[in-house]
Design a protein around this motif. Structure first.
Motif, PDB file in Angstrom:
ATOM      1  N   VAL A   1     -36.697  91.746  96.288  1.00 45.35           N
ATOM      2  CA  VAL A   1     -36.389  92.444  97.538  1.00 45.35           C
ATOM      3  C   VAL A   1     -37.672  92.773  98.301  1.00 45.35           C
ATOM      4  N   TYR A   2     -38.668  93.197  97.525  1.00 47.07           N
ATOM      5  CA  TYR A   2     -39.929  93.628  98.134  1.00 47.07           C
ATOM      6  C   TYR A   2     -40.560  92.509  98.966  1.00 47.07           C
ATOM      7  N   TYR A   3     -40.524  91.289  98.410  1.00 51.67           N
ATOM      8  CA  TYR A   3     -41.191  90.170  99.083  1.00 51.67           C
ATOM      9  C   TYR A   3     -40.248  89.335  99.938  1.00 51.67           C
ATOM     10  N   TRP A   4     -38.975  89.689  99.946  1.00 56.14           N
ATOM     11  CA  TRP A   4     -37.990  88.896 100.698  1.00 56.14           C
ATOM     12  C   TRP A   4     -38.474  88.534 102.098  1.00 56.14           C
ATOM     13  N   SER A   5     -38.879  89.547 102.869  1.00 54.14           N
ATOM     14  CA  SER A   5     -39.178  89.291 104.283  1.00 54.14           C
ATOM     15  C   SER A   5     -40.420  88.414 104.472  1.00 54.14           C
ATOM     16  N   ASN A   6     -41.283  88.345 103.440  1.00 58.02           N
ATOM     17  CA  ASN A   6     -42.425  87.413 103.543  1.00 58.02           C
ATOM     18  C   ASN A   6     -41.954  85.965 103.578  1.00 58.02           C
ATOM     19  N   PHE A   7     -40.823  85.715 102.914  1.00 49.50           N
ATOM     20  CA  PHE A   7     -40.372  84.332 102.785  1.00 49.50           C
ATOM     21  C   PHE A   7     -39.200  84.024 103.706  1.00 49.50           C
ATOM     22  N   PHE A   8     -38.453  85.054 104.029  1.00 48.25           N
ATOM     23  CA  PHE A   8     -37.329  84.897 104.969  1.00 48.25           C
ATOM     24  C   PHE A   8     -37.531  85.847 106.158  1.00 48.25           C
ATOM     25  N   PRO A   9     -38.562  85.616 106.948  1.00 47.92           N
ATOM     26  CA  PRO A   9     -38.865  86.578 108.012  1.00 47.92           C
ATOM     27  C   PRO A   9     -37.732  86.698 109.027  1.00 47.92           C
ATOM     28  N   GLN A  10     -36.938  85.678 109.166  1.00 48.46           N
ATOM     29  CA  GLN A  10     -35.879  85.702 110.173  1.00 48.46           C
ATOM     30  C   GLN A  10     -34.531  86.144 109.604  1.00 48.46           C
ATOM     31  N   THR A  11     -34.437  86.252 108.306  1.00 49.39           N
ATOM     32  CA  THR A  11     -33.115  86.469 107.697  1.00 49.39           C
ATOM     33  C   THR A  11     -33.005  87.862 107.106  1.00 49.39           C
ATOM     34  N   TYR A  12     -32.047  88.607 107.607  1.00 46.42           N
ATOM     35  CA  TYR A  12     -31.817  89.951 107.095  1.00 46.42           C
ATOM     36  C   TYR A  12     -31.146  89.870 105.723  1.00 46.42           C
ATOM     37  N   LEU A  13     -31.694  90.561 104.764  1.00 43.93           N
ATOM     38  CA  LEU A  13     -31.104  90.556 103.409  1.00 43.93           C
ATOM     39  C   LEU A  13     -29.896  91.495 103.429  1.00 43.93           C
ATOM     40  N   LYS A  14     -28.716  90.937 103.219  1.00 40.80           N
ATOM     41  CA  LYS A  14     -27.495  91.709 103.470  1.00 40.80           C
ATOM     42  C   LYS A  14     -27.210  92.799 102.442  1.00 40.80           C
ATOM     43  N   TYR A  15     -27.648  92.588 101.234  1.00 36.57           N
ATOM     44  CA  TYR A  15     -27.378  93.569 100.159  1.00 36.57           C
ATOM     45  C   TYR A  15     -28.382  93.369  99.035  1.00 36.57           C
ATOM     46  N   PRO A  16     -28.565  94.364  98.193  1.00 33.86           N
ATOM     47  CA  PRO A  16     -29.526  94.188  97.092  1.00 33.86           C
ATOM     48  C   PRO A  16     -29.001  93.197  96.053  1.00 33.86           C
ATOM     49  N   PRO A  17     -29.760  92.157  95.785  1.00 28.67           N
ATOM     50  CA  PRO A  17     -29.332  91.143  94.802  1.00 28.67           C
ATOM     51  C   PRO A  17     -29.659  91.615  93.379  1.00 28.67           C
ATOM     52  N   SER A  18     -29.065  90.965  92.398  1.00 30.80           N
ATOM     53  CA  SER A  18     -29.425  91.348  91.027  1.00 30.80           C
ATOM     54  C   SER A  18     -29.461  90.161  90.079  1.00 30.80           C
ATOM     55  N   PHE A  19     -30.059  90.391  88.930  1.00 26.90           N
ATOM     56  CA  PHE A  19     -30.311  89.359  87.925  1.00 26.90           C
ATOM     57  C   PHE A  19     -29.929  89.887  86.554  1.00 26.90           C
TER      58      PHE A  19
END
Ligand SMILES: Nc1nc2c(ncn2[C@H]2C[C@H](O)[C@@H](COP(=O)(O)OP(=O)(O)OP(=O)(O)O)O2)c(=O)[nH]1
Ligand SMILES: Nc1nc2c(ncn2[C@H]2C[C@H](O)[C@@H](COP(=O)(O)OP(=O)(O)OP(=O)(O)O)O2)c(=O)[nH]1
Ligand SMILES: Nc1nc2c(ncn2[C@H]2C[C@H](O)[C@@H](COP(=O)(O)OP(=O)(O)OP(=O)(O)O)O2)c(=O)[nH]1
Ligand SMILES: Nc1nc2c(ncn2[C@H]2C[C@H](O)[C@@H](COP(=O)(O)OP(=O)(O)OP(=O)(O)O)O2)c(=O)[nH]1
Ligand SMILES: O=P(O)(O)OP(=O)(O)OP(=O)(O)O
Ligand SMILES: O=P(O)(O)OP(=O)(O)OP(=O)(O)O
Ligand SMILES: O=P(O)(O)OP(=O)(O)OP(=O)(O)O
Ligand SMILES: O=P(O)(O)OP(=O)(O)OP(=O)(O)O
Ligand SMILES: [Mg+2]
Ligand SMILES: [Mg+2]
Ligand SMILES: [Mg+2]
Ligand SMILES: [Mg+2]
Ligand SMILES: [Mg+2]
Ligand SMILES: [Mg+2]
Ligand SMILES: [Mg+2]
Ligand SMILES: [Mg+2]
Ligand SMILES: [Mg+2]
Ligand SMILES: [Mg+2]
Ligand SMILES: [Mg+2]
Ligand SMILES: [Mg+2]
Lengths: 265, 265, 265, 265
Positions: free
Chosen positions: C106-124
């Motif tokens: 989640v922390y680095y999401w926007s570095n790689f998807f600058p245009q895409t809003y992360l809709k919800y917290p993902p999990s593993f």
């Protein structure tokens, strides 16, 4: 020594606290053992008594066992819920109980089978199962006693057909296939005049072992007021291990022995 | 029945694949058992032979055991690495091995102690330990054999002081406190004329059991060319369980028996 | 306090020593997550780079990880065999690795998807698996890389049929049902002009992360003999985490990086 | 593939049935994290609210969680006793809960710390603990709430001494060493005019999360009998996750919320 590091490969296996620990033992290959040693069919009272003697030996040694239940080639031992035996180490408990039962079985064999040579050392597997609640524990014991009943009814009908009815084993099996309890009762009653419910409770219910105070009569010789030696009788209460052959599925047993489960009911 | 749900409380306990499984058994309270049955001190060859007989019985029954090692009141059984016995279920393996060993100990007791009444059924604990590599397994066995040596040297010196030197047990203990191996050797040699290295290897090394093909001499009677009955001798190779009393810490044993560890060296 | 006894209900779960500990994480419901966030099909390089960035973060934090391997929505972390992280407590290791990876994603999401809003917290999810030998470890990694290859070949063919061939998803699935690798290669080549082996190794092989010393160029300004300031270049060796997209099934990789498995080969 | 055998090295780790499963998460190194992100001392309401938001997210996803309790950098999740989530696989449960909480913490960070840049991805450890009885479960939760109280009283006194009393941290620590609860209450009251019992319950009790039906006011526009558009109000009952900051050590909470433990009281 420099080899001692290998102890670190042992694993810690403590049982969850506040659960009933039940150790169940079951004879290995007792189909073969019973036939090679001419066990009576369907029930051999000597064999059952030897099993119970071995279980009593186990209970004498491990006084945190509060109840045991046995039938056929198996015995279950219930430890009191807060037992700290071997710090509740699962493997230690399993192997110690299983070992003592096994050696007792051989040790006492000739007391129960004086005429029968034991052809080879028999063995038993063992396992601990944990039950969190009183209800789970009762259901466990009910499961074993229901199993006793089901097998015994089947075996009684089977051997009646074979021994008294002249059936071959395979014909008897065929005859019983698909029958329910009432069918088997009916066969026993109408064809062989056997009222199943009148058979010994030992066979139908299995054996429960409990710790109980019993009154024991003693005598001692005293010099009476008249200077004569008199024999006086008195009773003493002693803890003993008591075998019962009663129903443990219903509530009655648990109400009458309400110390076992504690606050439960 | 409606009680069967209780089976779900049993747990699955398979051993990690591709590891050596070692089952170690150890007599419970053999300090007391050995003294109550007048074991010779420091080593009783009858007792050791009975232990080994019981271990042989176990190996005859479980043919995935490739090696066993015993000393004092303990025996370790090594299963071949890829054994699938009981699907590698830890508890099943532990309890079955422990049970058969225990019942065998009683079963064969009178063969080895014909004069000594066994006062009560003895018992053993058991455990499985896993070792990932050949080196770990060798270190485990070295640990047990080093333990045999250390205890035996101590016990030999202790009982020499007591039995031959007239020491009280507590004086003997005091004398040995803080001594190293060479001190004990020296005491034995200079005070009692005992060369420790000449004592039986059975005592100093313990017993290794291996499966080995041995030649066996047979005879048969045949009718010869001249019509006369002749006795012919021939040898047959048969798998047997061979006891050895040798060093297993060094490489020599493993080189000579390189089938055990497989590709290891 | 009087409540502290509840700590005793926690169980000890140390991993067997001398085994490779592998932690595998796998995205929960990434089928949905990838489609809701418009991942490119069949492979989204941003998504793969984000996974690898998160894995690098984990390796920076836990320096006993000697190798990691990732593909699709999963990453595996290999700890050096003698790691004593958290005393090898299984749950501690699993949850810490899984937690840091998840929060990094989640922390680095926007570095790689600058245009895409992360809709919800993902999990593993996460798990530790133990492997006793080098061969087992290699086979584990081979299993994951073979899985990458199989899925990628299938997905490449599937999306070629759908995106370029005008197939509906169900028609594409039907077309591929029962085909083997060579069939899929053939479809890709003859129908779409795609040479599968020329596709990026990132997609076909996944990503291996290793710790490696790299040369880094530095400059510094010094005052030279003539009193003038000069810029001097020099190289320094620094430990870094190196991503590779190469075959790890064959021997070549392990020979070139023979420090990982130690004495193995 | 020929590598798939490696799956067999995974172990089965189902939790004992009929026990409460509690997952406790705890922030890793939150001493450092709180100071690097300028958490208010002794309690930062933004941080606590973020923890609770993340816990709510977890409860929304896993509806077999019937209660959660949080304080400081930790949260505990209680699954209903008969939950079959992931077949009660311990590791699956631990890692999934821990992962979702961790990613949520980062995901919602900026909602609660809009001015504070999160310097690095934080992480949490996780563990499942099993409790057989309602009393054990209550004692577990009491343990955590008592811990909250003890730490909070200490921290409140400590920071009062430092921030208002001009003590250095080490002097404050010294002053509090060996004091009991009443001493700390007294210091707060007489030296700083703080009545500890009037501080927010959020700080003193922590946060309980429950599922509760709540009435929700809705409005709709309808055309009335007179042909005019009217706004009608009505209420709807909806399941929501309710935060409470109350005592859970005494009986009151459990009596008022007697659905949680079922037949217990
Ligand atoms: N004739 C006779 N047989 C008995 C008696 N008690 C037990 N058995 C036999 C009947 C069964 O074949 C056997 C017990 O059934 P099990 O399911 O335990 O089978 P078995 O021990 O052969 O196999 P196992 O090694 O436990 O999987 O023991 C008895 O009193 N009389
Ligand atoms: N005299 C004599 N004693 C022996 C012989 N072999 C074993 N023992 C005794 C000596 C030790 O006291 C005991 C073995 O030591 P352990 O450490 O196993 O102690 P023990 O079995 O008493 O306790 P445990 O239940 O295993 O914790 O058995 C023997 O050949 N001769
Ligand atoms: N479009 C696209 N999808 C991807 C990419 N990487 C992974 N995925 C998707 C494809 C699969 O549906 C899914 C990974 O498969 P899994 O077997 O892990 O399934 P999933 O995570 O849905 O379920 P699970 O919760 O793991 O049981 O993630 C990618 O680069 N591009
Ligand atoms: N200033 C401040 N600090 C807090 C707050 N909540 C938690 N913390 C800090 C105080 C403690 O140093 C720490 C929680 O204590 P722990 O025993 O969990 O220690 P920590 O997370 O540092 O180490 P660990 O990785 O869990 O062993 O978090 C808060 O609201 N304000
Ligand atoms: O007789 P049980 O209850 O032990 O049941 P089983 O079918 O014999 O199974 P196991 O392999 O556990 O002995
Ligand atoms: O004799 P061991 O090796 O079993 O060691 P111990 O000190 O007796 O310990 P335990 O039997 O309790 O594991
Ligand atoms: O993807 P894997 O390897 O975990 O395999 P699975 O079929 O998803 O099984 P699970 O995640 O339930 O272990
Ligand atoms: O904070 P806890 O309860 O987890 O206790 P601990 O002392 O931190 O121990 P660990 O996290 O190592 O289990
Ligand atoms: Mg069985
Ligand atoms: Mg049986
Ligand atoms: Mg049976
Ligand atoms: Mg011991
Ligand atoms: Mg012993
Ligand atoms: Mg011993
Ligand atoms: Mg999966
Ligand atoms: Mg997935
Ligand atoms: Mg996946
Ligand atoms: Mg902790
Ligand atoms: Mg913490
Ligand atoms: Mg904490």
């Amino acid at each position: 020594s420099k080899f001692e590091y290998v102890r670190k490969f042992e694993s810690d296996d403590r049982c969850l606290p506040n659960c009933w620990m039940v150790v169940r033992l079951d004879g290995k290959g007792f189909h073969k053992l019973s036939s090679e040693h001419d066990y009576d069919k369907p029930n051999d009272s000597r064999a059952l008594a030897l099993m119970t003697k071995s279980a009593v030996r186990v209970m004498e040694e491990f006084n945190e066992i509060c109840l045991a239940y046995g039938q056929s080639d198996e015995y279950s031992f219930v430890f009191k819920k807060d037992s700290e035996l071997y710090n509740r180490r699962k493997t230690k408990i399993e192997t110690n109980i299983c070992s003592l039962f096994s050696s007792s079985f051989v040790y006492y064999w000739s007391n129960f089978f004086p005429q029968t040579y034991l052809k080879y050392p028999p063995s038993f597997d063992g396992r601990v199962v944990l039950y969190p609640t009183n209800q789970n524990l009762r259901d466990y014991l009910s499961w074993r006693q229901a199993d006793c009943h089901i097998n015994n009814l089947y075996n009684t009908a089977f051997w009646a057909l074979v021994q008294q009815g002249g059936y071959s084993p395979s014909k008897a099996e065929e005859r019983l296939r698909g029958t329910v309890a009432s069918d088997k009762n009916e066969i026993l009653f109408s064809e062989f005049g056997i009222n199943y419910n009148n058979l010994p409770e030992l066979y139908r219910k299995g054996t429960i072992l409990l710790r109980r105070k019993v009154e024991q009569e003693h005598e001692k010789n005293v010099v009476g007021q008249n200077g004569m030696v008199e024999t006086q009788r008195y009773t003493k209460r002693r803890m003993t291990i008591l075998p019962l052959n009663v129903d443990i599925i219903g509530d009655k047993f648990w109400e009458e022995n309400n110390d076992i489960l504690g606050s439960y009911m």
